[in-house]
Design an enzyme around this catalytic site. Structure first.
Site, PDB file in Angstrom:
ATOM      1  CG  HIS A 165      -2.138  25.787   0.403  1.00  0.00           C
ATOM      2  ND1 HIS A 165      -2.130  26.498  -0.601  1.00  0.00           N
ATOM      3  CD2 HIS A 165      -3.525  25.662   0.469  1.00  0.00           C
ATOM      4  CE1 HIS A 165      -3.223  27.135  -0.821  1.00  0.00           C
ATOM      5  NE2 HIS A 165      -4.137  26.417  -0.232  1.00  0.00           N
ATOM      6  CG  ASP A 213       1.201  28.198   5.005  1.00  0.00           C
ATOM      7  OD1 ASP A 213       0.461  29.028   5.470  1.00  0.00           O
ATOM      8  OD2 ASP A 213       0.894  27.455   3.906  1.00  0.00           O
ATOM      9  CD  GLN A 224      -6.087  26.359   6.911  1.00  0.00           C
ATOM     10  OE1 GLN A 224      -6.631  26.318   7.970  1.00  0.00           O
ATOM     11  NE2 GLN A 224      -6.324  26.537   5.865  1.00  0.00           N
ATOM     12  CE  LYS A 278      -6.531  30.344   4.330  1.00  0.00           C
ATOM     13  NZ  LYS A 278      -7.626  29.636   3.717  1.00  0.00           N
ATOM     14  CB  CYS A 338      -4.808  24.404  -2.878  1.00  0.00           C
ATOM     15  SG  CYS A 338      -5.967  25.281  -3.134  1.00  0.00           S
TER      16      CYS A 338
END
Lengths: 412, 157
Positions: A123, A200, A203, A226, A366
């Site tokens: 991303h 990261d 997600q 999220k 993104c």
């Protein structure tokens, strides 16, 4: 299991509505998730009963607010199996967490000639901060290649990570392909070369049990919104020894130890990073979201999404002219499906789905370098979460078929 | 409702323009060239304009995009040929207002066939797709004053 999971829908008032005269099917969870009553009420109750600034007042409300604020730190540490609550830094989201590591740690430690390794599936928030750091320090930014099905190419991992590597920064789960990266394996390789593993987790954290120690991460960032929490609150976890060497980027109230005319000493981590009044209500909401998720069980959430994917992917694969990006096997991915229909632009598809009450996202997500790598300008993305049902999946399948029929001559 | 409302957006003429865009490609003689991106979707539009005697003598566009952006670009190229930069500026303003739901008595006179894109106003998420080409032509013929566009197409920045 699906039936039991469906009981949770009633906790999300927003899902009980019609959009364009159809029952809303919300499939944009990779962008942000909806909030259960428990989270909204926790935030409301905080404002109705406990609101005060933290760490500075001596009055009762300030003590209550401070206790709530610090208790969530402990809760987050447990949620991701961090060794200490003092390693949990509040941020406004994943983007801020990754930027702080790049600027607060990277600028002090990365030198000319060093290498920073990322992948083509990042991303922009786990790409641009490293690109900036590389430009500022004279380091070289390198990319790990992907296999045809979108999984990281492990040979490329071995080639790109070398003794010159200072930082390896990877997404745990791709926000486009839904693929889960083997972080623990890559962290092992990274550490053999004395580099740092930065993850990261935007997600992955909402969809599976996270254990930052088992992953072998050095820093791990994720966003609250999220995973059912309010927007504007996120977490950066880092090993204490690294947080100690990392500089704060915001100076001012709260984060100081002693201020003199010409010099200032800072508090210890995590407080040295938390300058200014924090998003206290957001922290309280994050605590409520974690309670809600843990009550269901992260393993159950992951299993539920697997059931959905195993039912939906084969149905989608049957649609002629539909391309699904990423691994085709359900067990190799989370509940994210990026796809395109032949001769149709993803924006047109997403508009048609919206007219059928189905919320998806169309665009580059993104991840422009990934789009270039896949040689597509954009894709449609449907992303599922714990409150989605098999019926939602069926609505998507039917919606795509109707869209195809509407534009039967193509739009591009 | 399902897909019936979609016909307000995807009118037959729009689909035809998107499938067979007019003035698609590049020019031999170009006085102005501009490349614009729609940052939300990554679509790219390249526009070439040949100005002669203070008017647009020829125009061409290239790039990829959705039905709305391609049809809008195709219709725009039809409408601006023979127009002066001042006329084009008026058209761009009229187009921008039309797709945000503000049609006037002059809209059709200024925009001709492109008036058919008025349906975009019912699909706010698609306004940027429709305005990209118009924003590009505005900047191309007023290249010395491109900053003014930012104020002009305020919903577009």
């Amino acid at each position: 299991m699906v039936k039991k999971m469906n009981d949770y829908i009633k906790d999300f008032p927003i899902l009980n509505q019609k959009v364009n005269d159809e029952r809303l099917v919300y499939l944009d969870n990779a962008a942000t998730t909806q909030k259960p009553r428990a989270v909204v009420e926790a935030v409301t109750n905080y404002y109705y009963h406990d609101n005060a600034n933290v760490h500075r007042g001596v009055h009762t409300l300030a003590e209550r607010a401070t206790e709530a604020f610090e208790n969530v730190r402990t809760k987050v540490a447990h949620f991701i199996n961090a060794p200490s609550k003092d390693e949990i830094v509040y941020t406004k989201g994943t983007t801020e967490g990754l930027n702080w590591v790049a600027a607060g740690y990277g600028r002090n430690h990365v030198k000319v000639g060093d290498e920073i390794v990322i992948s083509y599936m990042e991303h922009h928030s786990n790409l641009v901060p490293w690109q900036q750091l590389a430009q500022q320090t004279g380091a070289k930014l390198k990319y790990i290649a992907l296999q045809a099905d979108g999984q990281l190419d492990m040979e490329s991992v071995q080639q790109q990570i070398t003794d010159k590597t200072a930082i390896v920064a990877l997404t745990h789960v791709s926000n486009v392909l839904g693929v889960v990266n083997p972080i623990a394996k890559i962290a092992h390789i990274t550490h053999q070369h004395n580099a740092l593993m930065i993850v990261d987790g935007a997600q992955s954290t909402p969809h599976m049990k996270i254990d930052v120690q088992a992953l072998g991460a050095d820093f791990f960032a994720f966003s609250g919104h999220k995973l059912l929490a309010p927007t504007g609150i996120g977490i950066l976890w880092g090993k204490s020894s690294l947080l100690a060497e990392m500089s704060p980027l915001e100076f001012g109230g709260e984060m100081i130890d002693w201020v003199q005319l010409q010099k200032t000493t800072f508090k210890a981590a995590p407080w040295k990073f938390e300058g200014g009044t924090q998003n206290i209500a957001g922290v309280v909401g994050l605590g409520a979201a974690i309670d809600y998720l843990e009550k269901i069980g992260m393993d159950n959430i992951q299993a539920h999404e697997q059931v959905l994917m195993q039912a939906i992917l084969p149905e989608l694969s049957k649609i002629k002219g539909l391309t699904i990006y990423g691994p085709q096997e359900a067990q190799e991915r989370t509940g994210i499906i990026a796809f395109n229909l032949d001769n149709l632009h993803p924006h047109d598809v997403a508009t048609a789905l919206d007219m059928e009450g189905i919320a998806t996202r169309a665009g580059h997500h993104c991840a422009q370098p990934l789009m270039a790598y896949l040689k597509v300008p954009a894709t449609v993305r449907a992303s599922f979460y714990l409150y989605n049902t098999l019926a939602d999946g069926q609505r998507l399948v039917e919606g795509i078929k109707a869209t195809k029929e509407f534009f039967k001559n193509g739009t591009i | 409702m399902a897909l019936s409302k979609l016909e307000n957006l995807y009118r037959q003429m729009i689909l035809e323009h998107a499938a067979h865009p007019h003035h698609h490609g590049s020019l031999k003689k170009t006085s102005q060239k501009i490349e614009l991106r729609n940052p939300t979707c990554g679509d790219v539009l390249t526009l070439e304009v040949e100005l002669k005697d203070g008017k647009v003598a020829d125009i061409a566009f290239a790039g990829s995009g959705c039905t709305i952006s391609q049809a809008s670009a195709s219709m725009m190229t039809d409408e601006v040929i023979g127009k002066t930069p001042a006329q084009i500026a008026k058209m761009v303003v009229a187009f921008s207002e039309m797709v945000t739901g503000k049609e006037t008595d002059e809209t059709e006179e200024l925009l001709g066939d492109a008036t058919i894109l008025a349906g975009v106003a019912q699909f706010p998420a698609r306004i940027k797709c429709a305005t990209l080409a118009w924003k590009a032509v505005y900047q191309a013929v007023k290249a010395d004053d491109s900053k003014a566009t930012l104020g002009l197409l305020h919903h577009d920045v």
